[in-house]
Write an enzyme that holds these catalytic residues in place. Structure first.
Site, PDB file in Angstrom:
ATOM      1  CG  MET A   1       1.289   1.785  -3.964  1.00  0.00           C
ATOM      2  SD  MET A   1       1.244   2.772  -2.460  1.00  0.00           S
ATOM      3  CE  MET A   1      -0.388   2.379  -1.848  1.00  0.00           C
TER       4      MET A   1
ATOM      5  CB  SER B   1       0.086  -2.437   2.649  1.00  0.00           C
ATOM      6  OG  SER B   1      -1.298  -2.179   2.509  1.00  0.00           O
TER       7      SER B   1
ATOM      8  CB  THR C   1      -0.529  -1.032   0.463  1.00  0.00           C
ATOM      9  OG1 THR C   1      -1.636  -1.244   0.305  1.00  0.00           O
ATOM     10  CG2 THR C   1       0.239  -1.861  -0.023  1.00  0.00           C
ATOM     11  CB  VAL C   2       3.623   2.998   1.606  1.00  0.00           C
ATOM     12  CG1 VAL C   2       2.478   3.878   2.054  1.00  0.00           C
ATOM     13  CG2 VAL C   2       4.093   2.207   2.849  1.00  0.00           C
TER      14      VAL C   2
END
Length: 528
Positions: free
Chosen positions: A430, A367, A349-350
């Protein structure tokens, strides 16, 4: 430079070190660590820790993480995803009235792997101590920072949704930490959290032990007991991550490397394998069609069979074999198809990237999953916990069914490219199930269409969603869209910031590095 597509943003060239990620303050923290004598691994962990503070809408201290590390001419993989509790079962979840794992609340929480991941990387590869590399994040949390545009957008979107669905006392501390007396933070607001700072300091000073068998662990267990959660003291104390051998395939002379299952990086490799003998010289409708079909085939099998490798019934090596390619390549026709998984019994997500002056390089991803994850924040800690258990199945016959102490199918995947047994560099995109799709598109942009890193990231993307449904960015050529629809694809136009992933790239050059960063968010490259 590719004559078909020109990026508005230029790639960055650096002599000594580079940090590329989705938020500027985190990238600057990584650079600060490099200049203090830290290496690429120290910088990666410093950046990752800062991202839990400055981009909490995507990750938290209670995340999972994976990394591919090129250190002193050798490639390493780290799987720091957590397992389910020893106390959980399909029966117990169904007895609570669920017919599938919920996205938020106490049920989808698995043991967070990120704090131990940070500690393991620093212990094995770092020049500095864990507390030294966490100090920039601690300072940001204590002194505060101004929320960026992209993070502010996701704050407002998440808080609106969480207010509607996350009801009950167990969510109170989330709203205490991540809202202003119930109102959402937005871009331009000052955010600070002493809870985050104190927790990061405890993790740093104990080499992550406080999280798994100390003061923070006690608070997590107390929270679970209070709200009838599954995670207990032994789940945390006994958790171990592992260093793994990356898997790879050769594509057009470059070795594309991913973390093996339980991650979905194998999906990208499978799809690239199906296309590697094709000659793509122009990005036309035929190119996109074959990319989409290859990904659909790969997903049909990985979503069926990939899980914790200790529980997998199929050897994942088979999915990268020539036998598999021969069997599945014939399923790519001139029409869009609903692709079905093979019968394995009959067939065998990162995100951030760093580099230092010594040639060490890191591809790192962490994430919570689905934004803030479970929506649970442990009281008085700032620990926002992931909801990775959401991807488990409650079907007793599914390969990724929920079982005790099992790691689920994991969406976050770091990528790395090698050439002639030397590091070419880290890359990643991501964004949930977009990630292997982004990996494939970026790799092909680089090596089929001769784009530089920034061009490869900026080029329009598609996203296969399900069945024949494909989302494309609204910058897509209308003639290509028309051709794809004639082949049977159901095309949906969407804005660039609505789920097409966010990526970073750093490549080694003869002198220094070249890097690209994501323009679909507040992507930033810090270098010297």
């Amino acid at each position: 430079m590719n004559n078909q597509f020109f990026s508005k943003k230029q790639s960055v060239h650096a002599k000594n070190g580079v940090v590329a990620t989705s938020e500027g303050l985190a990238a600057q923290a990584g650079l600060e660590i490099l200049k203090k004598g830290g290496n690429a691994i120290d910088a990666a962990v410093a950046t990752a820790a800062c991202l839990t503070v400055v981009e909490p809408t995507s990750n938290g201290i209670g995340s999972d993480c994976f990394a591919i590390v090129y250190f002193k001419d050798k490639l390493y993989g780290l799987n720091s995803s957590g397992y389910s509790s020893r106390n959980i079962s399909i029966k117990k979840v169904k007895e609570r009235g669920f017919d599938k794992i919920p996205a938020t609340g106490i049920v989808p929480i698995t043991v967070p792997g990120t704090p131990k991941g940070w500690a393991s990387l620093i212990e094995k590869f770092g020049n500095l101590s864990l507390i030294e590399v966490l100090t920039p994040a601690i300072k940001l949390a204590e002194e505060g920072f101004i929320i960026s545009e992209t993070v502010g957008y996701y704050f407002e979107r998440a808080i609106k949704a969480y207010k509607q669905r996350n009801k009950g006392e167990m969510f109170d501390h989330f709203f205490k930490v991540f809202t202003k007396n119930g109102e959402s933070y937005k871009a331009g607001d000052l955010f600070k959290s002493q809870w985050h700072a104190d927790t990061l300091r405890k993790i740093g000073e104990t080499n992550s032990d406080a999280f798994y068998k100390g003061e923070l662990s006690d608070k997590i267990v107390s929270f679970m007991e209070k709200y009838n959660g599954f995670i207990d003291k032994s789940d945390l104390e006994e958790y171990q991550n592992e260093f793994v051998e990356p898997i790879s395939i050769n594509y057009k002379g470059f070795d594309i490397c991913e973390i093996p299952p339980n991650g979905q990086g194998i999906t990208a490799l499978m799809a690239l394998n199906l296309l590697k003998e094709e000659d793509f010289t122009i990005k036309n409708s035929e190119t996109y069609h074959k990319q989409i079909e290859a990904l659909k085939i790969a997903f049909s099998d990985t979503l069926t069979y990939v899980t914790d490798p200790l529980f997998m019934k199929m050897n994942p090596n088979y999915l990268l074999s020539e036998k598999y390619i021969k069997l599945r390549k014939k399923d790519i026709t001139d029409k869009a198809l609903n692709q079905n998984p093979i019968d394995y019994k009959k067939s065998g997500t990162v995100y951030l990237a760093t580099a230092d002056s010594e040639g060490n390089m890191v591809s790192f991803i962490q994430s919570n999953y689905m934004g803030f994850g479970s929506g649970i924040v442990i009281d008085d800690t700032g620990i926002s916990i992931q909801n990775r258990g959401h991807t488990f199945s409650l079907d007793e016959n599914h390969h990724n069914k929920l079982e005790p102490r099992k790691r689920t199918y994991h969406t976050i995947i770091p990528g790395f490219i090698m050439k002639d047994k030397k590091a070419y560099g880290p890359f990643g995109v991501m964004g949930g199930f977009m990630q292997p799709q982004g990996h494939l598109q970026v790799v092909m942009n680089l090596f089929d269409f001769n784009m530089n890193p920034q061009e490869a990231l900026d080029a329009p993307r598609f996203r296969w969603d399900k069945a024949l449904n494909v989302a494309v960015e609204n910058s897509f050529d209308q003639e290509i869209i028309k051709d794809l629809e004639e082949k049977g694809h159901i095309i949906n136009l969407e804005p660039r910031n609505s789920g097409f992933g966010r990526g970073q790239i750093i490549f080694k050059q003869k002198e220094g590095y070249i890097a690209g960063t994501e323009t679909r968010c507040d992507g930033h490259i810090a270098y010297y």
